[in-house]
Enzyme design. Structure first.
Site, PDB file in Angstrom:
ATOM      1  N   THR A 194       1.368  -3.549  -4.780  1.00 27.89           N
ATOM      2  CA  THR A 194       1.457  -2.308  -4.003  1.00 27.89           C
ATOM      3  C   THR A 194       2.875  -1.755  -4.095  1.00 27.89           C
ATOM      4  O   THR A 194       3.818  -2.520  -4.295  1.00 27.89           O
ATOM      5  CB  THR A 194       1.115  -2.658  -2.533  1.00 27.89           C
ATOM      6  OG1 THR A 194      -0.272  -2.932  -2.472  1.00 27.89           O
ATOM      7  CG2 THR A 194       1.468  -1.552  -1.551  1.00 27.89           C
ATOM      8  N   ARG A 222     -13.472  -0.830   2.068  1.00 25.49           N
ATOM      9  CA  ARG A 222     -12.392  -1.472   2.834  1.00 25.49           C
ATOM     10  C   ARG A 222     -11.117  -0.611   2.763  1.00 25.49           C
ATOM     11  O   ARG A 222     -10.733  -0.150   1.706  1.00 25.49           O
ATOM     12  CB  ARG A 222     -12.132  -2.864   2.268  1.00 25.49           C
ATOM     13  CG  ARG A 222     -10.975  -3.629   2.940  1.00 25.49           C
ATOM     14  CD  ARG A 222      -9.665  -3.478   2.198  1.00 25.49           C
ATOM     15  NE  ARG A 222      -8.640  -4.407   2.673  1.00 25.49           N
ATOM     16  CZ  ARG A 222      -7.360  -4.334   2.307  1.00 25.49           C
ATOM     17  NH1 ARG A 222      -6.957  -3.414   1.477  1.00 25.49           N
ATOM     18  NH2 ARG A 222      -6.487  -5.202   2.771  1.00 25.49           N
ATOM     19  N   ILE A 223     -10.506  -0.417   3.896  1.00 27.15           N
ATOM     20  CA  ILE A 223      -9.224   0.281   3.918  1.00 27.15           C
ATOM     21  C   ILE A 223      -8.176  -0.681   4.458  1.00 27.15           C
ATOM     22  O   ILE A 223      -8.425  -1.387   5.445  1.00 27.15           O
ATOM     23  CB  ILE A 223      -9.330   1.578   4.750  1.00 27.15           C
ATOM     24  CG1 ILE A 223     -10.172   2.601   3.957  1.00 27.15           C
ATOM     25  CG2 ILE A 223      -7.947   2.156   5.056  1.00 27.15           C
ATOM     26  CD1 ILE A 223     -10.367   3.934   4.612  1.00 27.15           C
ATOM     27  N   GLY A 224      -7.036  -0.744   3.792  1.00 22.74           N
ATOM     28  CA  GLY A 224      -6.009  -1.707   4.173  1.00 22.74           C
ATOM     29  C   GLY A 224      -4.969  -1.111   5.106  1.00 22.74           C
ATOM     30  O   GLY A 224      -5.213  -0.100   5.779  1.00 22.74           O
ATOM     31  N   ASP A 225      -3.814  -1.739   5.137  1.00 27.62           N
ATOM     32  CA  ASP A 225      -2.749  -1.304   6.048  1.00 27.62           C
ATOM     33  C   ASP A 225      -1.931  -0.136   5.498  1.00 27.62           C
ATOM     34  O   ASP A 225      -1.296   0.591   6.268  1.00 27.62           O
ATOM     35  CB  ASP A 225      -1.778  -2.465   6.312  1.00 27.62           C
ATOM     36  CG  ASP A 225      -1.118  -2.937   5.022  1.00 27.62           C
ATOM     37  OD1 ASP A 225      -1.838  -3.132   4.023  1.00 27.62           O
ATOM     38  OD2 ASP A 225       0.117  -3.099   5.004  1.00 27.62           O
ATOM     39  N   THR A 245       3.997  -4.702   2.392  1.00 31.62           N
ATOM     40  CA  THR A 245       3.057  -5.137   1.358  1.00 31.62           C
ATOM     41  C   THR A 245       2.565  -6.538   1.686  1.00 31.62           C
ATOM     42  O   THR A 245       3.322  -7.342   2.231  1.00 31.62           O
ATOM     43  CB  THR A 245       3.712  -5.121  -0.039  1.00 31.62           C
ATOM     44  OG1 THR A 245       2.835  -5.788  -0.968  1.00 31.62           O
ATOM     45  CG2 THR A 245       5.067  -5.819  -0.072  1.00 31.62           C
ATOM     46  N   GLY A 246       1.313  -6.814   1.371  1.00 33.43           N
ATOM     47  CA  GLY A 246       0.776  -8.145   1.659  1.00 33.43           C
ATOM     48  C   GLY A 246      -0.684  -8.034   2.068  1.00 33.43           C
ATOM     49  O   GLY A 246      -1.354  -7.052   1.722  1.00 33.43           O
ATOM     50  N   GLY A 248      -3.314  -6.856   3.988  1.00 26.83           N
ATOM     51  CA  GLY A 248      -3.338  -5.697   4.877  1.00 26.83           C
ATOM     52  C   GLY A 248      -3.876  -5.988   6.264  1.00 26.83           C
ATOM     53  O   GLY A 248      -3.378  -5.453   7.259  1.00 26.83           O
TER      54      GLY A 248
HETATM   55  N1  ASP Z   1      -1.229  -4.344   1.752  1.00 27.51           N
HETATM   56  C1  ASP Z   1      -2.107  -3.943   0.695  1.00 27.51           C
HETATM   57  C2  ASP Z   1      -3.524  -3.945   1.225  1.00 27.51           C
HETATM   58  O1  ASP Z   1      -3.889  -4.854   1.935  1.00 27.51           O
HETATM   59  C3  ASP Z   1      -2.042  -4.839  -0.515  1.00 27.51           C
HETATM   60  C4  ASP Z   1      -0.663  -5.128  -1.038  1.00 27.51           C
HETATM   61  O2  ASP Z   1       0.324  -4.954  -0.359  1.00 27.51           O
HETATM   62  O3  ASP Z   1      -0.562  -5.528  -2.204  1.00 27.51           O
HETATM   63  O4  ASP Z   1      -4.259  -3.069   0.896  1.00 27.51           O
END
Ligand code: ASP
Length: 325
Positions: A194, A222-225, A245-246, A248
């Site tokens: 990300t 799915r929607i992330g953070d 990032t991580g 979500g």
């Molecule tokens: N945080 C992002 C998500 O969960 C993924 C990522 O940071 O690589 O969509």
């Protein structure tokens, strides 16, 4: 006596100013995702090259006095165009083999923010997120509604969904699905990619943005953070700008980006400590990394994963790029 006192005061003033760090006029920090570094030297070199290109672009804009929002968008556009990161071209595939992209941007002057979730044909989700901020009374538009909103803007480039695909991400999906079939529990991708950016401009304004394809093999819809303001992105001139990032879901549950600012505002924590304590919380797991800049231009880039591609610069000459360490 009076002369002695004056001399003493002057000496004190000089030594105090000698200890003060030079004040930072502008600062920029970028992440290219938490997780393991690319496994090949070519992969590492490519990420380093793109991060340098993004830093140089941001630097030129900041030096010429451009607003932090423009800088954040311009930097993220470069990363979205690169297939070496999980945003725009090169985004991960979901469980049905398609791309659904998320992005957000926030203005530290007044906490205005815009975001898009689950877009499928928008080449640069960060630019559409900015239009949600400036042209609507909403913060987040998702899926078909976001696509329809994009139809209004000839400058928002559209592409077929396959444009985002790369062999690397097709292989990652295959591997993730094989692993999950064996294990029956979902895997957290080890190499994420990300992208995010935070900038402090010469006017003292902070802005932050994040863009992603999400997690490999994520469930359809799915929607992330990343498009959730206060989870993946936050900016407030009084405290800091943040991009995350991580995993979500961890970031949404813990309102991570906002928590960095809240810890500074309510507890008086430094930026460094606020981010450290969130990533090392004894009970609330947050798997990933955080980049941030405070209102004075201090930068932090921390993570609790195997690594995080990242880069930073400021007006005092700081200039760093890290991909493999
Ligand atoms: N945080 C992002 C998500 O969960 C993924 C990522 O940071 O690589 O969509």
């Amino acid at each position: 006596m009076r002369i002695l006192l004056t001399t003493l005061l002057i000496v004190c003033a000089i030594s105090a100013s000698a200890q003060e760090p030079p004040s930072i006029k502008y600062a920029l920090v970028i992440h290219g995702g938490a997780g393991k570094a690319p496994s090949t030297p070519e992969g590492i070199a490519a990420r380093e090259r793109i991060l340098k290109q993004a830093l140089d672009k941001g630097h030129a804009l900041l030096k010429s006095g451009k607003p932090s929002l423009d800088v954040v968008e311009a930097v993220i556009l470069i990363l979205e165009d690169s297939e070496h990161f999980n945003a725009g071209k090169g985004a991960v595939l979901n469980a049905v083999g398609k791309h659904e992209l998320d992005a957000s941007i926030m203005d530290g002057r007044n906490r205005s923010a815009g975001a898009v979730g689950g877009v499928r044909t928008v080449k640069h989700p960060i630019s559409l997120a900015r239009l949600v901020m400036t042209d609507t009374r909403h913060v987040l538009l998702a899926t078909d509604g976001a696509e329809k909103f994009a139809d209004r803007y000839p400058q928002i480039e559209r592409v077929p969904n396959e444009y985002f695909s790369t062999n690397r991400q097709r292989n990652n999906l295959e591997r993730a699905q094989e692993r999950e079939q064996k294990d029956s529990k979902p895997t957290d991708s080890s190499q994420m990619g990300t992208v995010g950016c935070v900038a402090l401009d010469t006017q003292g304004n902070l802005a932050a943005g994040t863009s992603t394809g999400g997690l490999t093999n994520k469930q359809y819809g799915r929607i992330g953070d990343s498009p959730i303001v206060c989870a993946g992105t936050f900016a407030d001139n009084e405290t800091c700008g943040v991009s995350c990032t991580g995993v979500g879901e961890d970031y949404i549950r813990n309102a991570v980006a906002y928590d960095v600012s809240a810890r500074m505002q309510y507890k008086g924590d430094s930026l460094e400590k606020a981010v450290h304590d969130i990533l090392n919380h004894p009970r609330h797991q947050v798997r990933g990394g955080i980049i941030a800049i405070d209102r004075r231009g201090n930068i932090t880039m921390q993570f609790n994963t195997a690594g995080m591609s990242r880069a930073a610069l400021d007006s005092t000459g700081k200039f760093e790029i890290h991909v493999k360490d």
